[in-house]
Design a protein around this motif. Structure first.
Motif, PDB file in Angstrom:
ATOM      1  N   ALA A   7      74.745  28.486  23.375  1.00  0.00           N
ATOM      2  CA  ALA A   7      74.277  27.294  24.076  1.00  0.00           C
ATOM      3  C   ALA A   7      75.433  26.329  24.276  1.00  0.00           C
ATOM      4  N   PHE A   8      75.467  25.717  25.455  1.00  0.00           N
ATOM      5  CA  PHE A   8      76.545  24.792  25.807  1.00  0.00           C
ATOM      6  C   PHE A   8      75.951  23.499  26.339  1.00  0.00           C
ATOM      7  N   GLY A   9      76.791  22.449  26.330  1.00  0.00           N
ATOM      8  CA  GLY A   9      76.395  21.173  26.918  1.00  0.00           C
ATOM      9  C   GLY A   9      75.096  20.691  26.313  1.00  0.00           C
ATOM     10  N   ILE A  10      74.197  20.261  27.173  1.00  0.00           N
ATOM     11  CA  ILE A  10      72.946  19.672  26.675  1.00  0.00           C
ATOM     12  C   ILE A  10      72.078  20.704  25.945  1.00  0.00           C
ATOM     13  N   ALA A  11      72.244  21.981  26.267  1.00  0.00           N
ATOM     14  CA  ALA A  11      71.462  23.028  25.590  1.00  0.00           C
ATOM     15  C   ALA A  11      71.848  23.100  24.110  1.00  0.00           C
TER      16      ALA A  11
END
Lengths: 80, 138, 138, 80
Positions: A7-11
């Motif tokens: 998962a990246f960023g807001i995830a």
């Protein structure tokens, strides 16, 4: 089956973690995974959109996941 | 020929231009992204770029190869920064060489437009009232 | 703000980009002309640029001011070289900064296109079979 | 009246000189000057075009020249 999601960023913020294990049905499609994610983590519904990449390639909703795949959640990108 | 880089270090314009230089080129066009001090009328303190590195590199390579196919250009350097950047720092450099200038302008715009649509890199804005992932929510 | 230069010395891209840098800019676009080794299928040995200096500077200034009026940009550096240039040397550098990238791309293209139409600078090509003033005759 | 012409590029080659004196009629317009140039130096007719700048500004054919003006012959430009 249990799969591992990158998962990246807001995830990553939603999971509270860059790697998240999640249990899905055998022959789970990307569409199924997205529904599972939204039901377990309702905040995914607030995103403008999110895509799933499998082994570093964007894949469409009908793509069927396997345990060996590297699966990543790609919220709206904003590079550049 | 393409040179793709994703790095936490300060990007180097000169090395991009040295890479794309070609005796058969009449033009080099550079796009240099710089961190603005403002977004939607709010003061920006700094930005942070996070990348899905393996996939970002592969998508950057795809875009460069598409540009080589679509436009009559010679060479491309496409470098993107990761990590925390202050105002005026450089998140991205695109350098394109071509025999005739129009192709280099078009390719450079195509590359930055496409990068912003498809490369898995995420930008967090640090504003005075909090931190926000850009474009994440509608 | 504009920085105009006409010089027999090697042009310096970094100084152009330092001039146009601005905390409110999100983009810098550079156009860098480079001497090609070929023209109309003939080998080019070198070029020579001659300028009507006073008028060239005044026309370059006019073009930069027109660009500032037409496009939502911050700053412009426009440097042109004179004298004899070898293959891969740089006759012209244009650097434009803007809040949003599209305006910098458009302004940079407008400036080079207009410069080639109106600025009194002449290019002589040294080919293997002789010397020619470019575009002088039909 | 006698005026002094600055010449650049191929115009300099035609004159063999960067500055050329030429005698024209009083109240000579740019159109008159161009005709005078073509009649004295027929090679000007071979050019794709040429313009006249007065005091560093392009001027149209009806502009009337004065002895004090800085007058320049501008063959097709090719900078950049």
């Amino acid at each position: 089956m249990e799969i591992e999601l990158l998962a990246f960023g807001i995830a990553k913020d939603i999971f509270g973690n860059g790697i998240q294990k999640i249990t899905v049905t055998y022959k789970c499609s990307i569409k199924d995974l997205k529904q599972e994610l939204i039901s377990k983590y309702p905040k995914f519904q607030d995103l403008a959109s999110f895509a799933i990449a499998v082994n570093s390639e964007y894949q469409a909703d009908d793509f069927v996941l396997s345990v060996k795949d590297e699966i990543a959640i790609i919220p709206p990108v904003s590079g550049g | 020929m393409i040179d793709i880089k994703l790095s936490p270090e300060t990007l180097n314009l000169e090395s991009c231009n040295v890479f794309v230089a070609d005796p058969a080129a009449g033009a080099i066009v550079n796009f240099i992204g710089t961190v603005r001090n403002e977004t939607k009328k709010q003061k920006v303190l700094r930005l942070e770029f996070e990348a899905y590195e393996k996939m970002a590199l592969s998508e950057m390579k795809k875009i460069a190869n598409q540009a080589l196919e679509k436009f009559d250009i010679k060479k491309i350097a496409l470098h993107h920064r990761t990590g925390v950047l202050d105002i005026s720092e450089i998140p991205v450099i695109i350098s394109v060489s071509s025999a005739h200038r129009k192709a280099a302008f078009l390719a450079c715009e195509f590359i930055i437009d496409t990068l912003k649509q498809s490369v898995p890199i995420w930008k967090k804005e640090f504003l005075e009232n909090g931190e926000y992932w850009v474009s994440a929510t509608p």
